[in-house]
Design a protein around this motif. Sequence first.
Motif, PDB file in Angstrom:
ATOM      1  N   ALA A 217       0.830  -1.203   0.000  1.00  0.00           N
ATOM      2  CA  ALA A 217       0.000   0.000   0.000  1.00  0.00           C
ATOM      3  C   ALA A 217       0.861   1.248   0.000  1.00  0.00           C
ATOM      4  CB  ALA A 217      -0.932   0.007   1.210  1.00  0.00           C
ATOM      5  N   VAL A 218       0.313   2.293  -0.590  1.00  0.00           N
ATOM      6  CA  VAL A 218       0.917   3.628  -0.576  1.00  0.00           C
ATOM      7  C   VAL A 218      -0.216   4.618  -0.333  1.00  0.00           C
ATOM      8  CG1 VAL A 218       2.110   5.413  -1.911  1.00  0.00           C
ATOM      9  CG2 VAL A 218       2.786   3.013  -2.160  1.00  0.00           C
ATOM     10  N   THR A 219      -0.006   5.560   0.580  1.00  0.00           N
ATOM     11  CA  THR A 219      -0.998   6.604   0.830  1.00  0.00           C
ATOM     12  C   THR A 219      -0.373   7.961   0.555  1.00  0.00           C
ATOM     13  OG1 THR A 219      -2.106   5.290   2.529  1.00  0.00           O
ATOM     14  CG2 THR A 219      -2.546   7.656   2.523  1.00  0.00           C
ATOM     15  N   LEU A 220      -1.035   8.745  -0.291  1.00  0.00           N
ATOM     16  CA  LEU A 220      -0.567  10.086  -0.639  1.00  0.00           C
ATOM     17  C   LEU A 220      -1.508  11.138  -0.074  1.00  0.00           C
ATOM     18  CD1 LEU A 220       0.370   9.829  -4.441  1.00  0.00           C
ATOM     19  CD2 LEU A 220       1.824   9.386  -2.463  1.00  0.00           C
ATOM     20  N   GLN A 221      -0.943  12.285   0.279  1.00  0.00           N
ATOM     21  CA  GLN A 221      -1.740  13.471   0.571  1.00  0.00           C
ATOM     22  C   GLN A 221      -1.218  14.601  -0.293  1.00  0.00           C
ATOM     23  OE1 GLN A 221      -3.113  14.731   4.627  1.00  0.00           O
ATOM     24  NE2 GLN A 221      -1.734  16.451   4.273  1.00  0.00           N
ATOM     25  N   ALA A 222      -2.127  15.382  -0.861  1.00  0.00           N
ATOM     26  CA  ALA A 222      -1.711  16.449  -1.763  1.00  0.00           C
ATOM     27  C   ALA A 222      -2.749  17.561  -1.758  1.00  0.00           C
ATOM     28  CB  ALA A 222      -1.530  15.909  -3.179  1.00  0.00           C
ATOM     29  N   LEU A 223      -2.363  18.692  -2.306  1.00  0.00           N
ATOM     30  CA  LEU A 223      -3.287  19.801  -2.513  1.00  0.00           C
ATOM     31  C   LEU A 223      -3.768  19.757  -3.953  1.00  0.00           C
ATOM     32  CD1 LEU A 223      -4.624  22.467  -1.581  1.00  0.00           C
ATOM     33  CD2 LEU A 223      -2.565  23.647  -2.369  1.00  0.00           C
TER      34      LEU A 223
ATOM     35  N   LYS B 188      -8.309  23.997 -10.437  1.00  0.00           N
ATOM     36  CA  LYS B 188      -8.200  23.508 -11.811  1.00  0.00           C
ATOM     37  C   LYS B 188      -7.957  22.003 -11.867  1.00  0.00           C
ATOM     38  CE  LYS B 188      -6.332  27.903 -13.513  1.00  0.00           C
ATOM     39  NZ  LYS B 188      -5.168  28.557 -14.178  1.00  0.00           N
ATOM     40  N   GLY B 189      -7.846  21.384 -10.699  1.00  0.00           N
ATOM     41  CA  GLY B 189      -7.578  19.951 -10.658  1.00  0.00           C
ATOM     42  C   GLY B 189      -6.100  19.621 -10.700  1.00  0.00           C
ATOM     43  N   GLU B 190      -5.236  20.654 -10.625  1.00  0.00           N
ATOM     44  CA  GLU B 190      -3.792  20.420 -10.612  1.00  0.00           C
ATOM     45  C   GLU B 190      -3.356  19.987  -9.213  1.00  0.00           C
ATOM     46  OE1 GLU B 190      -1.711  20.524 -13.160  1.00  0.00           O
ATOM     47  OE2 GLU B 190      -3.287  21.075 -14.585  1.00  0.00           O
ATOM     48  N   ILE B 191      -2.437  19.030  -9.170  1.00  0.00           N
ATOM     49  CA  ILE B 191      -2.001  18.472  -7.900  1.00  0.00           C
ATOM     50  C   ILE B 191      -0.612  19.000  -7.544  1.00  0.00           C
ATOM     51  CG2 ILE B 191      -0.981  16.405  -8.940  1.00  0.00           C
ATOM     52  CD1 ILE B 191      -2.097  14.819  -6.554  1.00  0.00           C
ATOM     53  N   SER B 192      -0.404  19.318  -6.260  1.00  0.00           N
ATOM     54  CA  SER B 192       0.888  19.835  -5.797  1.00  0.00           C
ATOM     55  C   SER B 192       1.046  19.501  -4.319  1.00  0.00           C
ATOM     56  CB  SER B 192       0.977  21.351  -6.022  1.00  0.00           C
ATOM     57  OG  SER B 192      -0.002  22.028  -5.253  1.00  0.00           O
TER      58      SER B 192
ATOM     59  N   ALA C 292     -15.733  25.227  -8.142  1.00  0.00           N
ATOM     60  CA  ALA C 292     -14.501  24.519  -7.809  1.00  0.00           C
ATOM     61  C   ALA C 292     -13.700  25.293  -6.767  1.00  0.00           C
ATOM     62  CB  ALA C 292     -13.655  24.315  -9.062  1.00  0.00           C
ATOM     63  N   VAL C 293     -13.141  24.564  -5.793  1.00  0.00           N
ATOM     64  CA  VAL C 293     -12.324  25.172  -4.743  1.00  0.00           C
ATOM     65  C   VAL C 293     -11.116  24.280  -4.477  1.00  0.00           C
ATOM     66  CG1 VAL C 293     -14.254  26.349  -3.617  1.00  0.00           C
ATOM     67  CG2 VAL C 293     -13.655  24.022  -2.920  1.00  0.00           C
ATOM     68  N   PRO C 294      -9.992  24.850  -4.017  1.00  0.00           N
ATOM     69  CA  PRO C 294      -8.838  24.022  -3.648  1.00  0.00           C
ATOM     70  C   PRO C 294      -9.126  23.233  -2.378  1.00  0.00           C
ATOM     71  CG  PRO C 294      -8.422  26.320  -3.104  1.00  0.00           C
ATOM     72  CD  PRO C 294      -9.711  26.292  -3.863  1.00  0.00           C
ATOM     73  N   SER C 295      -8.530  22.057  -2.277  1.00  0.00           N
ATOM     74  CA  SER C 295      -8.782  21.212  -1.112  1.00  0.00           C
ATOM     75  C   SER C 295      -7.663  20.195  -0.963  1.00  0.00           C
ATOM     76  CB  SER C 295     -10.120  20.486  -1.256  1.00  0.00           C
ATOM     77  OG  SER C 295     -10.358  19.624  -0.161  1.00  0.00           O
ATOM     78  N   LEU C 296      -7.423  19.772   0.279  1.00  0.00           N
ATOM     79  CA  LEU C 296      -6.492  18.676   0.516  1.00  0.00           C
ATOM     80  C   LEU C 296      -7.130  17.366   0.078  1.00  0.00           C
ATOM     81  CD1 LEU C 296      -4.962  19.530   4.015  1.00  0.00           C
ATOM     82  CD2 LEU C 296      -3.875  19.747   1.780  1.00  0.00           C
ATOM     83  N   PHE C 297      -6.291  16.460  -0.391  1.00  0.00           N
ATOM     84  CA  PHE C 297      -6.757  15.205  -0.978  1.00  0.00           C
ATOM     85  C   PHE C 297      -5.867  14.091  -0.453  1.00  0.00           C
ATOM     86  CE2 PHE C 297      -6.685  12.488  -5.026  1.00  0.00           C
ATOM     87  CZ  PHE C 297      -7.912  11.894  -4.758  1.00  0.00           C
ATOM     88  N   ARG C 298      -6.437  13.136   0.265  1.00  0.00           N
ATOM     89  CA  ARG C 298      -5.676  11.978   0.742  1.00  0.00           C
ATOM     90  C   ARG C 298      -6.259  10.727   0.099  1.00  0.00           C
ATOM     91  NH1 ARG C 298      -3.691  10.522   6.822  1.00  0.00           N
ATOM     92  NH2 ARG C 298      -2.727  12.544   6.503  1.00  0.00           N
ATOM     93  N   TYR C 299      -5.368   9.923  -0.486  1.00  0.00           N
ATOM     94  CA  TYR C 299      -5.855   8.769  -1.243  1.00  0.00           C
ATOM     95  C   TYR C 299      -4.981   7.546  -0.971  1.00  0.00           C
ATOM     96  CZ  TYR C 299      -8.206   6.371  -5.093  1.00  0.00           C
ATOM     97  OH  TYR C 299      -8.968   5.503  -5.839  1.00  0.00           O
ATOM     98  N   PRO C 300      -5.598   6.414  -0.579  1.00  0.00           N
ATOM     99  CA  PRO C 300      -4.841   5.175  -0.376  1.00  0.00           C
ATOM    100  C   PRO C 300      -4.828   4.330  -1.653  1.00  0.00           C
ATOM    101  CG  PRO C 300      -7.045   4.941   0.532  1.00  0.00           C
ATOM    102  CD  PRO C 300      -6.985   6.314  -0.085  1.00  0.00           C
ATOM    103  N   PHE C 301      -3.661   3.907  -2.071  1.00  0.00           N
ATOM    104  CA  PHE C 301      -3.514   2.992  -3.210  1.00  0.00           C
ATOM    105  C   PHE C 301      -3.134   1.624  -2.659  1.00  0.00           C
ATOM    106  CE2 PHE C 301      -2.719   7.214  -4.786  1.00  0.00           C
ATOM    107  CZ  PHE C 301      -3.254   7.243  -6.065  1.00  0.00           C
ATOM    108  N   ARG C 302      -3.871   0.604  -3.039  1.00  0.00           N
ATOM    109  CA  ARG C 302      -3.623  -0.737  -2.515  1.00  0.00           C
ATOM    110  C   ARG C 302      -3.280  -1.697  -3.650  1.00  0.00           C
ATOM    111  NH1 ARG C 302      -7.883   1.319   0.594  1.00  0.00           N
ATOM    112  NH2 ARG C 302      -7.380   1.475   2.812  1.00  0.00           N
TER     113      ARG C 302
END
Length: 573
Positions: free
Chosen positions: A277-283, A287-291, A325-335
């Motif tokens: 598993a890998v878990t990422l957090q990003a902004l 516009k849907g751009e990730i950083s 659309a608004v900016p938001s933190l995004f946490r996603y688990p990849f399994r």
Amino acid sequence: MLSTTSQAEVAANIFSMALVDHTITQPIPVYPAESLKSREDGITVLKVLVAASGEVKEIAVEKSSNHKNLDQAALEGVKQWKFIPKQAHGVAVEDWVSVSICFSGKEVVVLTPKQINKRYWVKDQNGCKLFDNYLQQLAKYEWNGECQNGFIEGAGEVIAVYEGKTVNKLKGTFHKGLLYGEAYAQTLDSEFNGMFVHGLKNGKGTLVWNYGMRYEGDFLNSLMNGHAIISWPNGVRVEGEFDKGNPVGNKFTPPRFTHRARLKFPETLAGFHKSGAVTLQALVDEKGEISQIEVIRSDHPAFEREVFKVVASSEIKPAMVNGKAVPSLFRYPFRFGSNSEDNKPYSIGLDPEVETTGDVPEQVKLDALPTFKVVAPLVYPFELFQKKVTGKVAATVLIDPTGHPADINITEASHQDFAAATRAMLASCVFTPAIKEQVGAWASLKIGYEFSRNSKDTLYDSDVYRILRHSKEVKAPVYKLAHLDQKPQAIYSPVAELPYGYEVKSAEKVLVEFTIDKNGAVQLPHILKSTNPELDWLAMTTVSRWFFKPPTVKGEPVDVLVSIPVIYSAANN
């Protein structure tokens, strides 16, 4: 929470809440007219002895609001209450309870310590207790004020320090370890200014996240609750009601993948592991751009690399509020695979000879062993790889109570470069520390690695062989920077770690050359120039985790050779 526009309205309001083992249903104390006129506010903490009959037997001000009228209003109001008494073996008994009456603006809030979770109590550098709802369990707490009866007391500032960095700050007035009144709180990703009662955000306050989202309004037990205005840096603004942290009537949808490339199991781990598993957090911006990507968990660098391949070729829809659309933190688990807990990428064993819970080794039984949280790449020395030199390394790593590798001892190595690569890899890993009695403890792990072209420990995949084969055939790298449609754009580029306790006295520079393959992954890192050989392997280990948007020539993905200086600055070590 009650909005009080007149004394009559205040007196008419009824509330119901839990109070330790007691339940009450009584009128809220009246906000004195003189206090409203003179804009007096504050928090009165009352100590109440509840008789077996449920009547108030004794009552006193435990902590004053510093305004006589407010204290008296709190006393007069609570005197009228009738409690359901505490039960002991089925019999009603007397019991002392604490009640806090918060007078703020035109509002009166009544709270008790019912909501305080025992696990949020920590101790400062002198063993003085304090309550931190932001709990930094592995951090060291420092308090610059007084300590009374084992609790921090009065005005002052608390900071929580982890790995030399301030990760949390509380500034205000404390009573028996709890924050009361107007105060300031700061974490790594947000700042809060507003009212605290019993150590929790209660009343009016403003919470601002680092990426620009702003909540200004009511809080109840540290949840966004009541009327508020929430805004985002792109100008979107919503005013309305919140209930226990959730907007009422305003439609909010978090960021989500609208197109996600297929997640492939790493070819280098096939036959070795069934899951990971890998878990990422990003902004994710509007516009849907990730950083600002952060790897929260990574069971193996090969899993991590596959995840970034997916991120680089996927599309994300930003968070939406009422269709905007608004900016938001995004946490996603990849399994990957079955995700069975029985299949871990690295097996580790506790070394009973050096297991410790403090500075002095001693035999103890730990509640939980240390584990890998983020596994760094193990760099196969390029020259040894080309010559097909294989080998093994055995090491013992001492993990401190914060999860940091404090000492790495190479106990066996078939080649000095294998030893150096292993040391750098372990120094760059993130661990979950051992736990003893709910706090971090020292522990030492024994671990071994194999260097070979078929090993699960190293990161060389089919793209490496393709690049080497092409380079051998054409006698040169495929492309250089000047050939690309645009300069390489990093998706993920963590900073280099320094050895435990190492301090840079002057700027150190390591020039690393590597290939960015057509997927965006870093391959074949090696050193061109260095001012300090001790830092070379750390630089190569760090660069091996970097990932770029696939480089292109005329729109087609290509491999490109680049060189980048890794600079260790004396300013920030």
